[in-house]
Design a protein around this motif. Sequence first.
Motif, short mmCIF file in Angstrom:
data_model
loop_
_atom_site.label_atom_id
_atom_site.label_comp_id
_atom_site.label_asym_id
_atom_site.label_seq_id
_atom_site.Cartn_x
_atom_site.Cartn_y
_atom_site.Cartn_z
N MET A 292 39.95 9.29 81.05
CA MET A 292 39.46 10.29 80.12
C MET A 292 38.39 11.18 80.73
SD MET A 292 37.90 9.72 76.29
CE MET A 292 39.47 9.17 75.64
N SER B 284 43.03 15.04 79.93
CA SER B 284 41.82 14.46 79.34
C SER B 284 41.36 15.27 78.13
CB SER B 284 40.71 14.39 80.38
OG SER B 284 41.10 13.58 81.47
N GLU C 88 43.60 14.48 75.24
CA GLU C 88 43.33 13.15 74.68
C GLU C 88 42.07 13.15 73.81
OE1 GLU C 88 45.25 10.92 78.58
OE2 GLU C 88 43.08 11.00 78.25
N GLN D 129 49.70 11.37 81.85
CA GLN D 129 48.55 11.40 82.75
C GLN D 129 48.63 10.28 83.79
OE1 GLN D 129 44.77 10.91 80.87
NE2 GLN D 129 43.62 11.74 82.59
#
Length: 207
Positions: free
Chosen positions: A95, A102, A105, A191
């Motif tokens: 993250m 990121s 998310e 990711q």
Amino acid sequence: MEQIQSLALSSTIAAILPETNAVQPFQAIAEPPIQSKAEETKKQEVCPTLALAAADVRSVLEQQRQESHNLTTKLNILFVVNGALLTSLTLSRLMFAQSWFSLGEIVGFLINFSLLINAFLPRQVAVSPNLGDRKFLEHYLTLTPEEYHLKMMVNLVQTYQINKQRLDDVSQSLTYSAYVTWTVALVIMLQVIFAYLLPDFKTYLSF
């Protein structure tokens, strides 16, 4: 001899006649009037119908309460799943990487937890009969049983409609949250693929 036979015959007839005379008034009294029969039939038709309708309404309310418990279980599951995803991303430090994944998310988790908190917030629940109303006993105890059943059925229907709106709001929030959770999980999987399996594309995904 003939006198004795005539006396025996007359005594036999006299013994039979009072019995037949006593039976006739008893049969006339035993017959009920036609109007009372009609009233009893009407009462027997109305009371079971009200009882069946009240039982059906209470059954629907019980199903509504069961649906509320199911929504609460789904809410807890979504909280646990999102907490596990957030914990795994924090431990893997994915993250904190400067990439579009990121950013997606973080936005996804913010939206998701906002939806879950909206579903978790307490809402006013309608109940019937409302014991907080001081006039409840004064108004309902003066009614006949049929009128009481009718009034209570109307109150239960209104209670169902109010609680249905509350459950629809919670269900809608949980539906949106489930879609967002699936999207966040997909972004996390992409990711991981691009970070570990396709490291050459890492520069194109960063900002």
